[in-house]
Design a protein around this motif. Structure first.
Motif, short mmCIF file in Angstrom:
data_model
loop_
_atom_site.label_atom_id
_atom_site.label_comp_id
_atom_site.label_asym_id
_atom_site.label_seq_id
_atom_site.Cartn_x
_atom_site.Cartn_y
_atom_site.Cartn_z
N GLY A 284 41.60 41.37 51.43
CA GLY A 284 43.03 41.12 51.43
C GLY A 284 43.82 42.08 50.57
O GLY A 284 45.04 42.22 50.74
N ALA A 285 43.16 42.75 49.65
CA ALA A 285 43.83 43.74 48.79
C ALA A 285 43.49 45.16 49.20
O ALA A 285 43.84 46.11 48.50
CB ALA A 285 43.44 43.51 47.33
N THR A 286 42.80 45.32 50.31
CA THR A 286 42.34 46.64 50.75
C THR A 286 43.31 47.25 51.75
O THR A 286 43.63 46.63 52.78
CB THR A 286 40.94 46.54 51.40
N GLN A 287 43.78 48.46 51.45
CA GLN A 287 44.64 49.19 52.38
C GLN A 287 43.79 50.13 53.23
O GLN A 287 42.74 50.61 52.80
CB GLN A 287 45.69 49.99 51.61
N ARG A 288 44.27 50.42 54.43
CA ARG A 288 43.49 51.24 55.36
C ARG A 288 43.22 52.64 54.83
O ARG A 288 42.09 53.13 54.90
CB ARG A 288 44.22 51.35 56.70
N THR A 289 44.26 53.31 54.30
CA THR A 289 44.10 54.71 53.91
C THR A 289 43.02 54.91 52.85
O THR A 289 42.11 55.74 53.03
CB THR A 289 45.44 55.29 53.46
N PRO A 290 43.06 54.19 51.72
CA PRO A 290 41.98 54.37 50.73
C PRO A 290 40.62 53.92 51.26
O PRO A 290 39.59 54.49 50.87
CB PRO A 290 42.43 53.54 49.53
N MET A 291 40.60 52.92 52.15
CA MET A 291 39.33 52.50 52.72
C MET A 291 38.71 53.63 53.55
O MET A 291 37.52 53.92 53.46
CB MET A 291 39.51 51.26 53.59
N LEU A 292 39.56 54.30 54.36
CA LEU A 292 39.04 55.41 55.16
C LEU A 292 38.63 56.58 54.29
O LEU A 292 37.69 57.31 54.61
CB LEU A 292 40.09 55.84 56.19
N ASN A 293 39.32 56.75 53.16
CA ASN A 293 38.89 57.79 52.22
C ASN A 293 37.48 57.50 51.72
O ASN A 293 36.68 58.42 51.53
CB ASN A 293 39.85 57.86 51.04
N THR A 294 37.17 56.22 51.52
CA THR A 294 35.82 55.84 51.09
C THR A 294 34.79 56.19 52.16
O THR A 294 33.71 56.69 51.85
CB THR A 294 35.77 54.32 50.80
N PHE A 295 35.15 55.97 53.42
CA PHE A 295 34.23 56.36 54.50
C PHE A 295 34.03 57.87 54.51
O PHE A 295 32.90 58.35 54.64
CB PHE A 295 34.76 55.89 55.86
N VAL A 296 35.12 58.61 54.40
CA VAL A 296 35.05 60.07 54.41
C VAL A 296 34.15 60.57 53.28
O VAL A 296 33.42 61.56 53.43
CB VAL A 296 36.46 60.68 54.32
N GLN A 297 34.14 59.87 52.16
CA GLN A 297 33.30 60.25 51.02
C GLN A 297 31.85 59.84 51.19
O GLN A 297 31.00 60.16 50.34
CB GLN A 297 33.87 59.60 49.75
N GLY A 298 31.53 59.16 52.29
CA GLY A 298 30.15 58.79 52.57
C GLY A 298 29.70 57.51 51.91
O GLY A 298 28.49 57.26 51.80
N LYS A 299 30.64 56.63 51.52
CA LYS A 299 30.30 55.43 50.76
C LYS A 299 30.57 54.14 51.54
O LYS A 299 30.71 53.08 50.96
CB LYS A 299 31.08 55.42 49.45
N LEU A 300 30.63 54.24 52.86
CA LEU A 300 30.90 53.08 53.70
C LEU A 300 30.17 53.26 55.02
O LEU A 300 30.19 54.34 55.61
CB LEU A 300 32.41 52.94 53.93
N GLY A 301 29.53 52.18 55.48
CA GLY A 301 28.73 52.28 56.70
C GLY A 301 29.54 52.37 57.97
O GLY A 301 29.31 53.26 58.81
N PHE A 302 30.50 51.45 58.14
CA PHE A 302 31.27 51.37 59.39
C PHE A 302 32.74 51.14 59.08
O PHE A 302 33.09 50.42 58.13
CB PHE A 302 30.77 50.21 60.26
N ALA A 303 33.61 51.70 59.91
CA ALA A 303 35.05 51.48 59.78
C ALA A 303 35.72 51.83 61.10
O ALA A 303 35.26 52.72 61.83
CB ALA A 303 35.64 52.31 58.65
N TYR A 304 36.82 51.15 61.39
CA TYR A 304 37.65 51.51 62.53
C TYR A 304 38.66 52.56 62.07
O TYR A 304 39.39 52.35 61.09
CB TYR A 304 38.36 50.29 63.11
N ALA A 305 38.71 53.67 62.79
CA ALA A 305 39.57 54.77 62.36
C ALA A 305 40.22 55.44 63.55
O ALA A 305 40.01 55.06 64.71
CB ALA A 305 38.76 55.78 61.54
N LEU A 306 41.03 56.45 63.27
CA LEU A 306 41.89 57.11 64.24
C LEU A 306 41.39 58.51 64.59
O LEU A 306 40.55 59.05 63.89
CB LEU A 306 43.31 57.22 63.68
#
Length: 417
Positions: A251-273
């Motif tokens: 609930g406190a997570t914004q899309r942009t920083p979450m996707l930055n985490t994926f880009v950094q290789g620290k997240l398994g799955f995410a919906y992105a553009l």
């Protein structure tokens, strides 16, 4: 990139103003009136999508004018922050643009200000649009907008984390996504799935899941949040949170920083553009990742779709033939795909999708476009609903039931209807 969906501005005095000045833009941009047999001047108002937007349009216009010596196009480019105020001023002054690139359009159509699509594009051009996008441009069963750009969501997955966790296949269903995310969360130092339910885009994340169960947010007539399909999807979202397969505090997570985490290789799955592909190339080109269709309950394709459009204020109707020439030229496959690909979006036309199908990074997005589900931006209660999702959907992670959360959002939508 600027966000591609904006709320339209309804100038309440616009209809009266246009009636008082029936010619709309009646000059050639330099104060000289159109003369019989002379050039027709089209006034075009567009927003900035990127630093290159103005140059892209200038190139299109220069090539168009070279082939159509009797038509001139005056281009005006504004920021997304300013464009609606500029449009409102023009409408109130009886100077509606002949071509306008914007978001919501239903208010203008309801006031009788817009020319129908059939007046501003050939049937061949109209038939070339993906059906889902064309249907989203209709008000009271009449199409007004010509879909300009598309953005859809796809599943981005980290191959290295999947290998480390022993996940053999890319998930295609909710259950598979849950199980794969659980393995990554348990066996690596990364989170399994990123679920952004903060104020940036809780509505987008929610609609991806709802669409994956045949749900939606309703239509132009009724906002429908608390439906059986949506409730089942929200309950599965809560299961993902409760089982610890997402990041902490969605609930406190914004899309942009979450996707930055994926880009950094620290997240398994995410919906992105689609633009996320370019971000990875710029910021972490060594990332071992892939792009696939959105997992759904049954595995059948569905995703969130977002679009902006070109439309035409009809003024006195004298320029509709020239507008049609421009629209047909712009949406031709070569011209259109060059523009849309340079801006980093997806095409809304069938011919454009075919032309860009060879780009393997875009293929999952292109394949899902015919099954895209849209926000009900033609419903006057959508703005309130959008705000309710952004403020309330994150409560799935605070102990509230999915039923309670959806009922709260539905109440906000009903109050705005």
């Amino acid at each position: 990139m600027k966000r591609t969906t904006r709320t339209g501005v309804l100038a309440l005095s616009a209809a009266a103003a246009l009636l008082l000045t029936s010619c709309g833009f009646s000059d050639n941009g330099d104060g000289s009136a159109d003369a019989s047999g002379g050039n027709t001047t089209l006034n075009m108002l567009v927003p900035t999508y990127s630093d290159g937007t103005k140059g892209l349009w200038e190139g299109v216009i220069a090539d168009f004018e070279a082939e159509h010596e009797n038509i001139d196009v005056n281009l005006e480019v504004q920021s997304w922050e300013n464009i609606e105020g500029v449009l409102k001023t023009k409408l109130q002054g009886g100077q509606a643009p002949d071509i306008y690139n914007g978001g919501a359009f239903a208010e203008f159509a309801a006031e009788g200000l817009l020319a129908p699509a059939s007046d501003i594009a050939s049937q061949e051009t109209i038939d070339d649009f993906q059906t889902t996008f064309a249907d989203a441009e209709k008000f009271e069963d009449i199409q007004y907008g010509l879909p300009l750009i598309a953005s859809a969501r796809a599943l981005f997955y980290n191959k290295a984390l999947m290998d480390e966790a022993g996940v053999d296949a890319v998930p295609t269903t909710w259950e598979e996504l849950h199980d794969a995310s659980k393995l990554i969360s348990e066996k690596t130092k990364a989170d399994g799935y990123g679920m952004p339910l903060g104020s940036e885009e809780a509505q987008g994340e929610s609609l991806i899941w709802f669409a994956g169960n045949g749900g939606s947010f309703g239509d132009s007539q009724k906002i429908s949040v608390n439906t059986p399909q949506n409730l089942e999807a929200a309950e599965f979202m809560k299961k993902m949170i409760d089982d610890g397969v997402t990041q902490n505090d969605p609930g406190a997570t914004q899309r942009t920083p979450m996707l930055n985490t994926f880009v950094q290789g620290k997240l398994g799955f995410a919906y992105a553009l689609p633009q996320t592909v370019g971000q990875i190339e710029d910021e972490n080109p060594k990332l071992d990742y892939g792009v696939a269709a959105v997992p759904t309950k049954s595995g059948d394709p569905a995703t969130l779709g977002v679009a902006d459009r070109l439309m035409s204020f009809k003024n006195d109707g004298s320029k509709s033939a020239a507008v049609k020439e421009f629209m047909d030229y712009f949406f031709s496959a070569d011209v259109y795909t060059d523009w849309v690909s340079t801006e980093g979006f997806l095409p809304t036309t069938k011919s454009g999708s075919e032309k860009m199908a060879g780009d393997e990074t875009l293929k999952p997005f292109l394949d899902m476009l015919p099954n895209a589900v849209f926000y009900p931006t033609t419903n006057p209660a959508w703005n309130a609903t959008d705000g309710a999702f952004k403020s309330l959907m994150g409560e799935l992670g605070t102990g509230k039931s999915a039923q309670e959360v959806l009922e709260s959002i539905q109440a906000k939508a009903d109050a705005a209807s």
